[in-house]
Design a protein around this motif. Structure first.
Motif, mmCIF file in Angstrom:
data_model
loop_
_atom_site.group_PDB
_atom_site.id
_atom_site.type_symbol
_atom_site.label_atom_id
_atom_site.label_comp_id
_atom_site.label_asym_id
_atom_site.label_seq_id
_atom_site.Cartn_x
_atom_site.Cartn_y
_atom_site.Cartn_z
ATOM 1 N N CYS A 159 35.279 46.706 42.252
ATOM 2 C CA CYS A 159 36.225 45.641 41.903
ATOM 3 C C CYS A 159 37.148 46.107 40.770
ATOM 4 N N CYS A 166 36.238 39.593 41.186
ATOM 5 C CA CYS A 166 37.094 38.663 41.915
ATOM 6 C C CYS A 166 36.222 37.802 42.826
ATOM 7 N N CYS A 223 34.421 39.768 45.746
ATOM 8 C CA CYS A 223 33.320 40.620 45.293
ATOM 9 C C CYS A 223 32.157 39.769 44.790
ATOM 10 N N ARG A 243 43.604 40.820 40.542
ATOM 11 C CA ARG A 243 43.180 39.501 41.000
ATOM 12 C C ARG A 243 42.606 38.694 39.832
ATOM 13 N N HIS A 280 40.603 45.687 42.408
ATOM 14 C CA HIS A 280 41.002 44.276 42.343
ATOM 15 C C HIS A 280 41.368 43.821 40.937
HETATM 16 ZN ZN LIG Z 1 36.867 42.468 43.744
#
Ligand SMILES: [Zn+2]
Length: 112
Positions: free
Chosen positions: A26, A56, A59, A33, A30
């Motif tokens: 993540c 996020c 995840c 996010r 990400h």
């Molecule tokens: Zn993630």
């Protein structure tokens, strides 16, 4: 299917590893996010995570699923998930976890 809980220690170690792997993934993919500290606590599940790494939404869902499936794994000794004949994960999560493992697995050999 008979459900058997593995020793807490083993579950804790595996949950810890899953958390680290998903978090690495993540972090790398990400970051843009919205992310919140991971937490995990359910009745009758002997794993509690508080103030975990920021993840996020996707995840977070994946990691919760992974920990729950790990807790209820009834195979003893537990095979490596990759080599398991049962594939207990829901297909969507299985695919996601495969991607996570492929990313985080090799990178986690160092710096444990
Ligand atoms: Zn993630």
């Amino acid at each position: 299917m008979k459900i058997q809980i593995h020793s807490d220690e083993e579950i804790r170690r595996d949950s810890d590893k899953l958390t680290r792997f998903v978090s690495m993934y993540c972090d790398a993919h990400h970051r843009n996010r919205e992310r919140k500290p991971f937490s995990f606590q359910y009745e009758k599940i002997p794993v509690v995570v508080r103030d975990g790494p920021s993840l996020c939404k996707d995840c977070t869902r994946l990691l919760r699923h992974a920990i729950v499936m790990r807790v209820y794994c009834h195979l003893d000794p537990k095979p490596k998930c990759r080599k398991c004949p049962e594939h207990c994960y829901r297909p969507k999560y299985r695919d996601e976890m495969e991607v996570v493992m492929r990313y985080a697995g090799p990178r986690s050999l160092f710096g444990r």
